[in-house]
Design a protein around this motif. Sequence first.
Motif, PDB file in Angstrom:
ATOM      1  N   ASN A  33       2.356  -7.629  -9.100  1.00  0.00           N
ATOM      2  CA  ASN A  33       1.155  -8.477  -8.697  1.00  0.00           C
ATOM      3  C   ASN A  33       0.326  -7.651  -7.647  1.00  0.00           C
ATOM      4  OD1 ASN A  33       3.875  -9.479  -7.203  1.00  0.00           O
ATOM      5  ND2 ASN A  33       2.312 -10.290  -5.945  1.00  0.00           N
ATOM      6  N   GLU A  34      -0.890  -7.662  -7.709  1.00  0.00           N
ATOM      7  CA  GLU A  34      -1.911  -6.712  -6.895  1.00  0.00           C
ATOM      8  C   GLU A  34      -1.904  -7.178  -5.560  1.00  0.00           C
ATOM      9  OE1 GLU A  34      -2.960  -3.557  -7.500  1.00  0.00           O
ATOM     10  OE2 GLU A  34      -1.517  -3.668  -9.130  1.00  0.00           O
ATOM     11  N   GLN A  35      -1.994  -8.642  -5.485  1.00  0.00           N
ATOM     12  CA  GLN A  35      -2.076  -9.295  -4.399  1.00  0.00           C
ATOM     13  C   GLN A  35      -0.880  -9.943  -4.027  1.00  0.00           C
ATOM     14  OE1 GLN A  35      -4.728  -9.147  -2.003  1.00  0.00           O
ATOM     15  NE2 GLN A  35      -5.654  -7.672  -3.607  1.00  0.00           N
TER      16      GLN A  35
ATOM     17  N   CYS B  89       5.777 -10.262  -3.073  1.00  0.00           N
ATOM     18  CA  CYS B  89       5.188  -9.282  -4.314  1.00  0.00           C
ATOM     19  C   CYS B  89       6.403  -8.692  -4.906  1.00  0.00           C
ATOM     20  CB  CYS B  89       4.475  -8.004  -3.679  1.00  0.00           C
ATOM     21  SG  CYS B  89       3.838  -6.968  -4.675  1.00  0.00           S
TER      22      CYS B  89
ATOM     23  N   GLU C 235       0.911  -1.432   0.035  1.00  0.00           N
ATOM     24  CA  GLU C 235      -0.131   0.016  -0.028  1.00  0.00           C
ATOM     25  C   GLU C 235       0.897   1.463  -0.085  1.00  0.00           C
ATOM     26  OE1 GLU C 235      -3.120  -0.577  -0.233  1.00  0.00           O
ATOM     27  OE2 GLU C 235      -3.401   1.671  -0.830  1.00  0.00           O
TER      28      GLU C 235
ATOM     29  N   ARG D 108       2.511   1.532  -3.413  1.00  0.00           N
ATOM     30  CA  ARG D 108       1.840   1.960  -4.428  1.00  0.00           C
ATOM     31  C   ARG D 108       1.431   3.534  -4.355  1.00  0.00           C
ATOM     32  NH1 ARG D 108      -2.202  -1.723  -3.241  1.00  0.00           N
ATOM     33  NH2 ARG D 108      -1.486  -3.430  -4.645  1.00  0.00           N
TER      34      ARG D 108
END
Length: 135
Positions: free
Chosen positions: A101-103, A114, A90, A93
């Motif tokens: 990868n978003e997760q 990640c 978070e 980002r």
Amino acid sequence: MRKIEHIGIAVKDLDLSCELYEKLLNTACYKKEEVASEGVNTAFFKTGENKIELLSATNPDSPIAKFLEKKGEGIHHIAFDVEDILAEMERLRGAGFVLLNEQPKKGADNKLVCFLHPKGTNGVLVELCQEIKAK
Ligand code: ZN
């Protein structure tokens, strides 16, 4: 981020490179593991506090196969140990980094991982990893 968790090195032949790194580091590989979702075979070494991860491709579409094709063998990524991977994702980002990868996903060696896009990190593929704690 707390410390460098390991350095990942892309190799063509995992068995040969394992022998080489056992000689180099004078220690046995402590874990070999396939991560099928990533198309990689991994082998881990400990040198004191530090770890080295060797990675080879299990199929021609593997990111490691593509890396080897483009750049040849060598340092592939640097992994940082994080306490809370979701919070760190978070934060990064928000700071404008591009996450691959978003997760978080399940990586080798009992980790949630990640990756950050190397275009945003001076050409270095950065991995975040959080140890999966036994419940
Ligand atoms: Zn790694």
